[in-house]
Design a protein around this motif. Structure first.
Motif, PDB file in Angstrom:
ATOM      1  N   MET A   1       5.841 -12.336 -23.499  1.00 57.81           N
ATOM      2  CA  MET A   1       5.154 -12.890 -22.352  1.00 57.81           C
ATOM      3  C   MET A   1       5.438 -12.018 -21.134  1.00 57.81           C
ATOM      4  N   THR A   2       4.402 -11.659 -20.430  1.00 53.51           N
ATOM      5  CA  THR A   2       4.517 -10.805 -19.253  1.00 53.51           C
ATOM      6  C   THR A   2       5.132 -11.576 -18.097  1.00 53.51           C
ATOM      7  N   THR A   3       5.992 -10.903 -17.337  1.00 51.60           N
ATOM      8  CA  THR A   3       6.629 -11.536 -16.184  1.00 51.60           C
ATOM      9  C   THR A   3       6.071 -10.964 -14.887  1.00 51.60           C
ATOM     10  N   ILE A   4       6.326 -11.669 -13.808  1.00 53.45           N
ATOM     11  CA  ILE A   4       5.924 -11.199 -12.477  1.00 53.45           C
ATOM     12  C   ILE A   4       6.609  -9.885 -12.161  1.00 53.45           C
ATOM     13  N   LYS A   5       7.845  -9.751 -12.602  1.00 54.04           N
ATOM     14  CA  LYS A   5       8.590  -8.514 -12.346  1.00 54.04           C
ATOM     15  C   LYS A   5       7.917  -7.315 -13.023  1.00 54.04           C
ATOM     16  N   GLU A   6       7.415  -7.494 -14.229  1.00 59.00           N
ATOM     17  CA  GLU A   6       6.722  -6.405 -14.928  1.00 59.00           C
ATOM     18  C   GLU A   6       5.443  -6.003 -14.196  1.00 59.00           C
ATOM     19  N   ILE A   7       4.732  -6.986 -13.690  1.00 60.97           N
ATOM     20  CA  ILE A   7       3.520  -6.699 -12.921  1.00 60.97           C
ATOM     21  C   ILE A   7       3.884  -5.968 -11.635  1.00 60.97           C
ATOM     22  N   ALA A   8       4.968  -6.400 -10.990  1.00 62.99           N
ATOM     23  CA  ALA A   8       5.427  -5.755  -9.761  1.00 62.99           C
ATOM     24  C   ALA A   8       5.795  -4.296 -10.024  1.00 62.99           C
ATOM     25  N   LEU A   9       6.483  -4.022 -11.114  1.00 62.45           N
ATOM     26  CA  LEU A   9       6.863  -2.642 -11.435  1.00 62.45           C
ATOM     27  C   LEU A   9       5.636  -1.771 -11.677  1.00 62.45           C
ATOM     28  N   LYS A  10       4.653  -2.316 -12.375  1.00 65.54           N
ATOM     29  CA  LYS A  10       3.454  -1.536 -12.691  1.00 65.54           C
ATOM     30  C   LYS A  10       2.574  -1.297 -11.460  1.00 65.54           C
ATOM     31  N   THR A  11       2.523  -2.269 -10.543  1.00 66.66           N
ATOM     32  CA  THR A  11       1.660  -2.128  -9.366  1.00 66.66           C
ATOM     33  C   THR A  11       2.357  -1.430  -8.202  1.00 66.66           C
ATOM     34  N   GLY A  12       3.689  -1.491  -8.186  1.00 68.03           N
ATOM     35  CA  GLY A  12       4.422  -0.905  -7.072  1.00 68.03           C
ATOM     36  C   GLY A  12       4.627  -1.871  -5.915  1.00 68.03           C
ATOM     37  N   TYR A  13       4.201  -3.122  -6.084  1.00 62.26           N
ATOM     38  CA  TYR A  13       4.418  -4.139  -5.057  1.00 62.26           C
ATOM     39  C   TYR A  13       5.651  -4.961  -5.413  1.00 62.26           C
ATOM     40  N   SER A  14       6.166  -5.668  -4.430  1.00 62.59           N
ATOM     41  CA  SER A  14       7.362  -6.478  -4.675  1.00 62.59           C
ATOM     42  C   SER A  14       7.018  -7.690  -5.538  1.00 62.59           C
ATOM     43  N   SER A  15       8.044  -8.231  -6.183  1.00 65.90           N
ATOM     44  CA  SER A  15       7.860  -9.441  -6.993  1.00 65.90           C
ATOM     45  C   SER A  15       7.356 -10.592  -6.130  1.00 65.90           C
ATOM     46  N   ALA A  16       7.834 -10.661  -4.899  1.00 71.46           N
ATOM     47  CA  ALA A  16       7.399 -11.728  -3.989  1.00 71.46           C
ATOM     48  C   ALA A  16       5.913 -11.609  -3.697  1.00 71.46           C
ATOM     49  N   THR A  17       5.444 -10.392  -3.448  1.00 74.03           N
ATOM     50  CA  THR A  17       4.021 -10.176  -3.175  1.00 74.03           C
ATOM     51  C   THR A  17       3.183 -10.564  -4.389  1.00 74.03           C
ATOM     52  N   VAL A  18       3.595 -10.099  -5.550  1.00 72.55           N
ATOM     53  CA  VAL A  18       2.868 -10.404  -6.787  1.00 72.55           C
ATOM     54  C   VAL A  18       2.832 -11.909  -7.018  1.00 72.55           C
ATOM     55  N   SER A  19       3.956 -12.562  -6.846  1.00 74.84           N
ATOM     56  CA  SER A  19       4.047 -14.006  -7.049  1.00 74.84           C
ATOM     57  C   SER A  19       3.096 -14.760  -6.118  1.00 74.84           C
ATOM     58  N   ARG A  20       3.106 -14.389  -4.858  1.00 74.43           N
ATOM     59  CA  ARG A  20       2.263 -15.093  -3.881  1.00 74.43           C
ATOM     60  C   ARG A  20       0.781 -14.866  -4.160  1.00 74.43           C
ATOM     61  N   ILE A  21       0.424 -13.677  -4.618  1.00 74.87           N
ATOM     62  CA  ILE A  21      -0.973 -13.399  -4.960  1.00 74.87           C
ATOM     63  C   ILE A  21      -1.390 -14.203  -6.188  1.00 74.87           C
ATOM     64  N   THR A  37      -5.790  -5.283  -7.237  1.00 75.26           N
ATOM     65  CA  THR A  37      -4.890  -4.477  -8.071  1.00 75.26           C
ATOM     66  C   THR A  37      -3.938  -5.370  -8.849  1.00 75.26           C
ATOM     67  N   VAL A  38      -3.323  -6.315  -8.166  1.00 75.22           N
ATOM     68  CA  VAL A  38      -2.359  -7.216  -8.815  1.00 75.22           C
ATOM     69  C   VAL A  38      -3.066  -8.063  -9.871  1.00 75.22           C
ATOM     70  N   GLN A  39      -4.221  -8.598  -9.555  1.00 79.39           N
ATOM     71  CA  GLN A  39      -4.943  -9.439 -10.508  1.00 79.39           C
ATOM     72  C   GLN A  39      -5.423  -8.643 -11.712  1.00 79.39           C
ATOM     73  N   THR A  40      -5.848  -7.409 -11.485  1.00 77.99           N
ATOM     74  CA  THR A  40      -6.290  -6.555 -12.588  1.00 77.99           C
ATOM     75  C   THR A  40      -5.145  -6.245 -13.541  1.00 77.99           C
ATOM     76  N   VAL A  41      -4.005  -5.865 -12.983  1.00 74.24           N
ATOM     77  CA  VAL A  41      -2.834  -5.563 -13.820  1.00 74.24           C
ATOM     78  C   VAL A  41      -2.374  -6.811 -14.562  1.00 74.24           C
ATOM     79  N   ALA A  42      -2.405  -7.948 -13.897  1.00 82.67           N
ATOM     80  CA  ALA A  42      -2.012  -9.204 -14.543  1.00 82.67           C
ATOM     81  C   ALA A  42      -2.913  -9.493 -15.750  1.00 82.67           C
ATOM     82  N   ARG A  43      -4.214  -9.266 -15.586  1.00 81.42           N
ATOM     83  CA  ARG A  43      -5.140  -9.472 -16.708  1.00 81.42           C
ATOM     84  C   ARG A  43      -4.878  -8.464 -17.825  1.00 81.42           C
TER      85      ARG A  43
END
Length: 109
Positions: A1-21, A37-43
């Motif tokens: 299962m993908t985590t917010i932290k993994e999305i943050a690492l791939k996008t270059g944004y903080s975990s907090a930013t990814v979480s809030r988005i 960008t965050v939503q695309t990577v999450a998908r």
């Protein structure tokens, strides 16, 4: 299962930013580019949010009491059905469009 932290690492944004988005925080101001960008990577990573499972066990019948010929004659009804279907799909809600109440009641009883 993908985590917010993994999305943050791939996008270059903080975990907090990814979480809030991903949690659709309306008080959080970011550019459309960042949000996309965050939503695309999450998908791409098949991220599943905790709240996304809320409709998995629900089937909803929508009474759409207009016949297909009448629907084609009036763009309003076509658009309404499309919006209902798109919103349900986006929310993970399973809907069944019914044309009469009697069929719907029989189906669910």
């Amino acid at each position: 299962m993908t985590t917010i932290k993994e999305i943050a690492l791939k996008t270059g944004y903080s975990s907090a930013t990814v979480s809030r988005i991903l949690n659709n925080d309306q008080t959080f101001s970011v550019t459309d580019s960042t949000r996309e960008t965050v939503q695309t990577v999450a998908r791409q990573l098949d991220y599943i949010s905790v709240g996304s499972n809320q409709f998995l066990d629900i089937n909803l019948a929508v009474i759409f009491s207009i016949n297909p010929d009448e629907e084609l004659e009036d763009v309003y009804y076509v658009k309404m059905r499309q919006i209902i279907e798109a919103t349900a799909e986006k929310s993970g809600l399973k809907i069944i469009l019914q044309s009469t109440i009697l069929i719907s009641l029989y189906y669910y009883l």
